[in-house]
Design an enzyme around this catalytic site. Structure first.
Site, PDB file in Angstrom:
ATOM      1  CG  ASP A   1      -0.132  -0.217   2.507  1.00 49.13           C
ATOM      2  OD1 ASP A   1       0.375   0.770   3.060  1.00 49.13           O
ATOM      3  OD2 ASP A   1       0.020  -1.381   2.948  1.00 49.13           O
TER       4      ASP A   1
ATOM      5  CD  GLU B   1       3.129  -6.472  -1.826  1.00 48.16           C
ATOM      6  OE1 GLU B   1       3.127  -5.938  -0.715  1.00 48.16           O
ATOM      7  OE2 GLU B   1       2.510  -7.530  -2.068  1.00 48.16           O
TER       8      GLU B   1
ATOM      9  CG  ASP C   1       8.455 -15.135  -1.365  1.00 51.09           C
ATOM     10  OD1 ASP C   1       8.318 -14.433  -0.347  1.00 51.09           O
ATOM     11  OD2 ASP C   1       8.345 -16.375  -1.378  1.00 51.09           O
TER      12      ASP C   1
ATOM     13  CG  ASP D   1       3.715  -2.795   6.245  1.00 48.63           C
ATOM     14  OD1 ASP D   1       2.814  -3.263   6.961  1.00 48.63           O
ATOM     15  OD2 ASP D   1       3.590  -1.749   5.581  1.00 48.63           O
TER      16      ASP D   1
ATOM     17  CG  ASP E   1      -3.269 -11.447  10.153  1.00 50.12           C
ATOM     18  OD1 ASP E   1      -2.615 -10.607  10.778  1.00 50.12           O
ATOM     19  OD2 ASP E   1      -4.493 -11.347   9.942  1.00 50.12           O
TER      20      ASP E   1
HETATM   21  N1  AG3 Z   1      -0.619  -5.032   7.441  1.00 53.46           N
HETATM   22  C1  AG3 Z   1      -1.589  -5.927   8.031  1.00 53.46           C
HETATM   23  C2  AG3 Z   1      -1.527  -6.040   9.494  1.00 53.46           C
HETATM   24  C3  AG3 Z   1      -2.319  -7.175  10.047  1.00 53.46           C
HETATM   25  C4  AG3 Z   1      -3.772  -7.054   9.858  1.00 53.46           C
HETATM   26  N2  AG3 Z   1      -4.445  -8.165  10.444  1.00 53.46           N
HETATM   27  C5  AG3 Z   1      -5.755  -8.307  10.531  1.00 53.46           C
HETATM   28  N3  AG3 Z   1      -6.572  -7.366  10.135  1.00 53.46           N
HETATM   29  N4  AG3 Z   1      -6.245  -9.397  11.044  1.00 53.46           N
HETATM   30  C6  AG3 Z   1      -1.135  -3.808   6.990  1.00 53.46           C
HETATM   31  C7  AG3 Z   1      -0.229  -3.160   6.009  1.00 53.46           C
HETATM   32  C8  AG3 Z   1      -0.180  -1.685   6.196  1.00 53.46           C
HETATM   33  N5  AG3 Z   1       0.887  -1.107   5.461  1.00 53.46           N
END
Ligand code: AG3
Length: 289
Positions: free
Chosen positions: A86, A106, A137, A155, A158
Site C-alpha cells: 500500500d 512486495e 517474494d 510490513d 497475518d
Molecule cells: N498489514 C496488516 C496487518 C495485520 C492485519 N491483520 C488483521 N486485520 N487481522 C497492513 C499493512 C499496512 N501497510
C-alpha cells in the site's frame, strides 16, 4: 438496504463497517483483494477478507512502524520494506532526507497498482527516486543480501496465505544476515487479545528471540484491527529502543506526526502485565522452526 463488511475476530465476535460502495474485487495468484468506500473509515482495502488499510487510521500504523526505529537510529541510510504494498511505510520513510535507498519487496504487484489508484495519499510516495520496487517474494529477496541494510521493516499480513513465510525462524535469520552490524528489524507482530492473534504473537516473539540480541515488543492503538490493540516487534543487533532513543535529535528533524511523539516512543514499550507474561513465557518449540 445497508451492505456491511465484516471481519470475524473469533467464531462468535465480529467487527462490521457499513459499506457505501464496493469499489473493486479481484483474485490474484496470491490473494483476494477488495476495496470499499465507507462513511466512518473512508476508503479501505482488505486481503483475503482481513482489514489492511483505511484512510482514517492508517497514520497510526505507519507512524509507529517507521518513526520508532528512526528515532533510535536517525542515521539510517538503507532500508528494506518487505510487503507494505500500500506504500504507507515507504511514504513515512521518504520524509527522512538522510535515507538514501528504500527497497520494497512486495509479492503482489496488483496490491501496489490498486492502492495507487484508490489510496493515493497512502501510495503517493512510491515514485520517490530513492525507492526501488521489487515484485518478488520477500523470503527469497532477503536471502540474496548480506550485511547491507540499516533497517528492515516487515510490513506483512497475518501468517496465513502469502505472508506465512514471513513468520519463520529461517526468514528471521536471513533478515539478520541482510542487516549490517547496527541493523534493526521491525515486524508486524499481531495482537495479544483474541486467541487466534495471540498465538501468532507468542510464536513470533519466541522465534525472534532465537535470532536477535535485543528483542522487544511495543504497542499502539489501531481501531480497525482486532481488539484495537496491536503490536510491532523491535529486534536489533546493537541499538536498544529506549536506552538509545535519540529524542532531541529526532525532534530537531521537525517532522509533523499525528500519532507518534517522543513520549509515545517510550510509553509504547510499557506493556500490560498479561501481555508481558505471555511474551516472557514464549519459548521456541521444535515444530515451529
Ligand atoms: N498489514 C496488516 C496487518 C495485520 C492485519 N491483520 C488483521 N486485520 N487481522 C497492513 C499493512 C499496512 N501497510
Amino acid at each position: 438496504m445497508t451492505i456491511w463488511f465484516s471481519e470475524f475476530y473469533s467464531d462468535t465476535c465480529k467487527f462490521d463497517i457499513a459499506v457505501k460502495r464496493h469499489l473493486h474485487s479481484e483474485q490474484t495468484p496470491f490473494q483476494r483483494i477488495d476495496f470499499f468506500d465507507s462513511e466512518e473509515f473512508g476508503i479501505f482495502f482488505t486481503l483475503d477478507g482481513y482489514m489492511m488499510v483505511t484512510e482514517r487510521d492508517e497514520f497510526m500504523y505507519h507512524d509507529m512502524i517507521v518513526h520508532v526505529p528512526m528515532a533510535v537510529n536517525p542515521d539510517v541510510k538503507k532500508v528494506l520494506v518487505i510487503g507494505g504494498g500500500d506504500g504507507g511505510t515507504v511514504r513515512e520513510l521518504t520524509r527522512y532526507p538522510g535515507i538514501e535507498e528504500i527497497h520494497m519487496a512486495e509479492i503482489d504487484e496488483r496490491v501496489v497498482r490498486l492502492c495507487q489508484q484508490y489510496l493515493p495519499v497512502t501510495a503517493g510516495k512510491l515514485d520517490d527516486p530513492r525507492v526501488r520496487l521489487f515484485f518478488e517474494d520477500g523470503v527469497q529477496f532477503v536471502k540474496q543480501r548480506t550485511d547491507y541494510y540499516d533497517l528492515i521493516i516487515i510490513d506483512s499480513t497475518d501468517p496465513i496465505g502469502p505472508g506465512a513465510g514471513l513468520f519463520t525462524v529461517d526468514f528471521y535469520r536471513d533478515c539478520y544476515k541482510a542487516l549490517n552490524s547496527k541493523g534493526i528489524l521491525i515486524n508486524q507482530h499481531e495482537s495479544p487479545f483474541y486467541e487466534i492473534d495471540a498465538v501468532q504473537m507468542v510464536k513470533a516473539h519466541a522465534k525472534l528471540k532465537e535470532v536477535f540480541e535485543i528483542c522487544m515488543v511495543y504497542q499502539f492503538h489501531m481501531p480497525t484491527y482486532a481488539s484495537g490493540h496491536w503490536l510491532f516487534g523491535f529486534s536489533s543487533k546493537h541499538f536498544h529502543p529506549i536506552k538509545d532513543h535519540k529524542r532531541e535529535e529526532w525532534e530537531r528533524l521537525g517532522l509533523k506526526t499525528r500519532y507518534y511523539n517522543s513520549d509515545i516512543h517510550v510509553g509504547s514499550f510499557a506493556l500490560p502485565t498479561y501481555v508481558r507474561e505471555m511474551l516472557e513465557q514464549a519459548a521456541i518449540e521444535p515444530e515451529w522452526k
